[in-house]
Write a protein that holds these residues in place. Structure first.
Motif, PDB file in Angstrom:
ATOM      1  N   PRO A 262      33.463  42.135   5.775  1.00 26.53           N
ATOM      2  CA  PRO A 262      32.757  43.497   5.986  1.00 26.53           C
ATOM      3  C   PRO A 262      31.923  42.951   7.213  1.00 26.53           C
ATOM      4  O   PRO A 262      31.433  41.925   7.281  1.00 26.53           O
ATOM      5  CB  PRO A 262      31.931  43.660   4.923  1.00 26.53           C
ATOM      6  CG  PRO A 262      32.500  43.037   3.714  1.00 26.53           C
ATOM      7  CD  PRO A 262      33.275  41.683   4.320  1.00 26.53           C
ATOM      8  N   GLY A 263      31.848  44.088   8.330  1.00 28.28           N
ATOM      9  CA  GLY A 263      31.154  43.714   9.623  1.00 28.28           C
ATOM     10  C   GLY A 263      31.767  42.918  10.471  1.00 28.28           C
ATOM     11  O   GLY A 263      31.148  43.150  11.729  1.00 28.28           O
ATOM     12  N   ILE A 264      32.874  42.322  10.187  1.00 29.22           N
ATOM     13  CA  ILE A 264      33.493  41.248  11.222  1.00 29.22           C
ATOM     14  C   ILE A 264      35.031  42.002  11.512  1.00 29.22           C
ATOM     15  O   ILE A 264      35.485  41.952  12.660  1.00 29.22           O
ATOM     16  CB  ILE A 264      33.583  39.801  10.532  1.00 29.22           C
ATOM     17  CG1 ILE A 264      32.025  39.648  10.299  1.00 29.22           C
ATOM     18  CG2 ILE A 264      34.147  39.060  11.516  1.00 29.22           C
ATOM     19  CD1 ILE A 264      31.671  38.356   9.777  1.00 29.22           C
ATOM     20  N   THR A 265      35.742  42.198  10.478  1.00 26.09           N
ATOM     21  CA  THR A 265      37.091  42.589  10.566  1.00 26.09           C
ATOM     22  C   THR A 265      37.071  43.872  11.304  1.00 26.09           C
ATOM     23  O   THR A 265      36.765  44.811  10.212  1.00 26.09           O
ATOM     24  CB  THR A 265      37.846  42.339   9.329  1.00 26.09           C
ATOM     25  OG1 THR A 265      37.678  40.895   8.913  1.00 26.09           O
ATOM     26  CG2 THR A 265      39.377  42.507   9.694  1.00 26.09           C
TER      27      THR A 265
END
Length: 319
Positions: A262-265
């Protein structure tokens, strides 16, 4: 440091097959302390469930268990007779099985199934057993618990049955609770509630919780420590934050790359995969079992691989 509730050293489980001896669990070492949640993670068939069944003495017929050490709060399980194991099961060690739909007896009421272990271990008379069953059903979030103990499993939903199974495992306040993928058969909303419940009960009763799963999201949510299994052996083990932040084994890194963060990919990003197949564990297994799928494999990987460690965790790899 917390008291050690369960200690395994070089546990093996071998199963005879028509093709030869299947080395399903190969030298697994684990330590679970009271008040701690240890998650055992790995893909299907890596030996997670067989490890817990070996501890409980519930291996399938023909399977052979061996170990350098297997102790429950200091008691040697390797020397325990079948009658002693029966005395320990349900009392000092308990297990939550994978599927709540099939692990309850359809011909017995919830109350009869919950009180059986309590009465068998001589914890009190039937009235005390029923009172404790009702109290535990309320504690695991089942409304109208006094009325539920007279019902049969088919009258309860999957989520309620899972809560009954958890309450049943806690009837005698075990030192160690083994939970084998307890949320697999449940939808995501119910899964979260069950995981939060297990974490709360583990803290409240100060027991060791050994949770078997293949879901790294579950591990990140509730584990204190994590052991990563591959092809019957532990390839990496340590504090959950250390393993997640700095995974040392290529298999652990491969698992991490397979899940979105979450928040990165970013949406639409192609997730990682681990190429190849799990190795055949019948007959002799030499060297690193992951080398056939590892991008960093080298000739030395065919030789015995030592365990390396730092302050936070240990891993079985030459890198």
């Amino acid at each position: 440091m917390s008291e050690i509730a369960l200690e395994l050293r070089r546990l093996t489980v071998d199963i005879p097959t028509d093709a030869g001896m299947l080395h399903a669990v190969r030298g697994v070492s684990l330590t679970a302390r009271r008040g701690e949640t240890l998650c055992v993670v790995g893909e299907s068939g890596c030996g997670k469930s067989l490890t817990t069944l070996a501890v409980m003495g519930l291996l399938p017929e023909g399977a052979k268990r061996g170990a350098e050490r297997m102790e429950l709060a200091g008691e040697n399980l390797l020397k325990a007779s079948p009658s002693r194991l029966r005395a320990l099961r349900g009392d000092r060690m308990a297990m939550i099985f994978q599927d709540p739909m099939t692990c309850l007896n359809p011909s017995l009421t919830i109350g009869d199934q919950m009180t059986e272990t309590f009465l068998h271990h001589g914890k009190g008379r039937r009235r005390a057993a029923l009172d404790r069953a009702v109290a535990l059903l309320e504690r695991v979030g089942i409304a109208g618990a006094a009325g539920r103990i007279g019902q049969y499993p088919h009258q309860l939903s999957g989520g309620l049955r899972q809560r009954v199974v958890i309450a049943m495992a806690l009837m005698c306040e075990p030192d160690v609770l083994l939970a084998d993928e307890p949320t697999t058969a449940l939808d995501a909303t119910v899964q979260l509630g069950i995981l939060q419940l297990l974490a709360a009960l583990q803290r409240e009763m100060h027991m060791a919780l050994v949770l078997v799963t293949h879901d790294l999201g579950i591990v990140a949510r509730i584990a204190d420590r994590v052991a990563v299994m591959y092809a019957g052996e532990v390839v990496e083990e340590g504090a959950v934050r250390a393993v997640f932040d700095t995974p040392r084994h290529p298999y652990t890194r491969g698992l991490m790359q397979c899940i979105p963060q979450p928040g990165i990919t970013a949406p639409g990003t192609r997730l990682g995969t681990i190429p190849g197949l799990v190795p055949y564990l019948v007959g002799e297994v030499a060297g690193c079992a992951f080398r056939g799928r590892c991008p960093h494999a080298m000739p030395a990987c065919a030789l015995p691989v030592p365990v390396r460690e730092d302050a936070a965790h240990a891993w079985r790899c030459l890198l």
